[in-house]
Design an enzyme around this catalytic site. Structure first.
Site, mmCIF file in Angstrom:
data_model
loop_
_atom_site.group_PDB
_atom_site.id
_atom_site.type_symbol
_atom_site.label_atom_id
_atom_site.label_comp_id
_atom_site.label_asym_id
_atom_site.label_seq_id
_atom_site.Cartn_x
_atom_site.Cartn_y
_atom_site.Cartn_z
ATOM 1 N N ARG A 23 0.832 -1.214 0.000
ATOM 2 C CA ARG A 23 0.000 0.000 0.000
ATOM 3 C C ARG A 23 0.863 1.260 0.000
ATOM 4 O O ARG A 23 0.579 2.209 -0.724
ATOM 5 C CB ARG A 23 -0.965 0.007 1.188
ATOM 6 C CG ARG A 23 -2.034 -1.079 1.100
ATOM 7 C CD ARG A 23 -2.928 -1.100 2.315
ATOM 8 N NE ARG A 23 -2.117 -1.336 3.514
ATOM 9 C CZ ARG A 23 -2.525 -1.102 4.752
ATOM 10 N NH1 ARG A 23 -3.728 -0.618 4.980
ATOM 11 N NH2 ARG A 23 -1.747 -1.359 5.774
ATOM 12 N N ASN A 41 -6.042 -2.985 1.956
ATOM 13 C CA ASN A 41 -5.989 -4.443 2.047
ATOM 14 C C ASN A 41 -7.406 -4.981 2.144
ATOM 15 O O ASN A 41 -8.296 -4.316 2.682
ATOM 16 C CB ASN A 41 -5.221 -4.882 3.295
ATOM 17 C CG ASN A 41 -3.728 -4.671 3.174
ATOM 18 O OD1 ASN A 41 -3.188 -4.583 2.086
ATOM 19 N ND2 ASN A 41 -3.058 -4.590 4.307
#
EC number: 3.6.1.7
Length: 98
Positions: A23, A41
């Site tokens: 990320r 996620n």
């Protein structure tokens, strides 16, 4: 010549993409390309998000999501859907959602 309208596309990346700073690297690459959107996620071990910006830069990011990712990630596939032209950007930054 009028400026091209931005596009928006949703994505999901599969493989070893959690616990490898995926990320953070996705946000950094999006910022580098001047894109906005988000990344998060999922409970199923994938990473999902949305990209918005000029089509040329979105295409660059799609390739990055398919082939590069974070240094320790192992991408098996990336899927893109809901591509559409938008009148204006719907996000102001590229954010990491928890």
């Amino acid at each position: 010549m009028a400026e091209e309208e931005p596009i928006s596309v949703d994505y999901e990346v599969f493989g070893k993409v959690q616990g490898v700073f995926f990320r953070k690297y996705t946000q950094a690459e999006g910022n580098r390309l001047g894109l906005v959107g988000w990344v998060r996620n999922t409970d199923t071990g994938t990473v999902t998000g949305q990209l918005q910006g000029p089509s040329e830069k979105v295409r660059e990011m799609q390739i990055w999501l398919q082939k590069k990712g974070s240094p320790k990630s192992r991408i098996t596939k990336a899927q893109f859907q809901n591509e559409r032209r938008i009148k204006k950007l719907e996000h102001s930054t590229f954010s990491i959602c928890k």
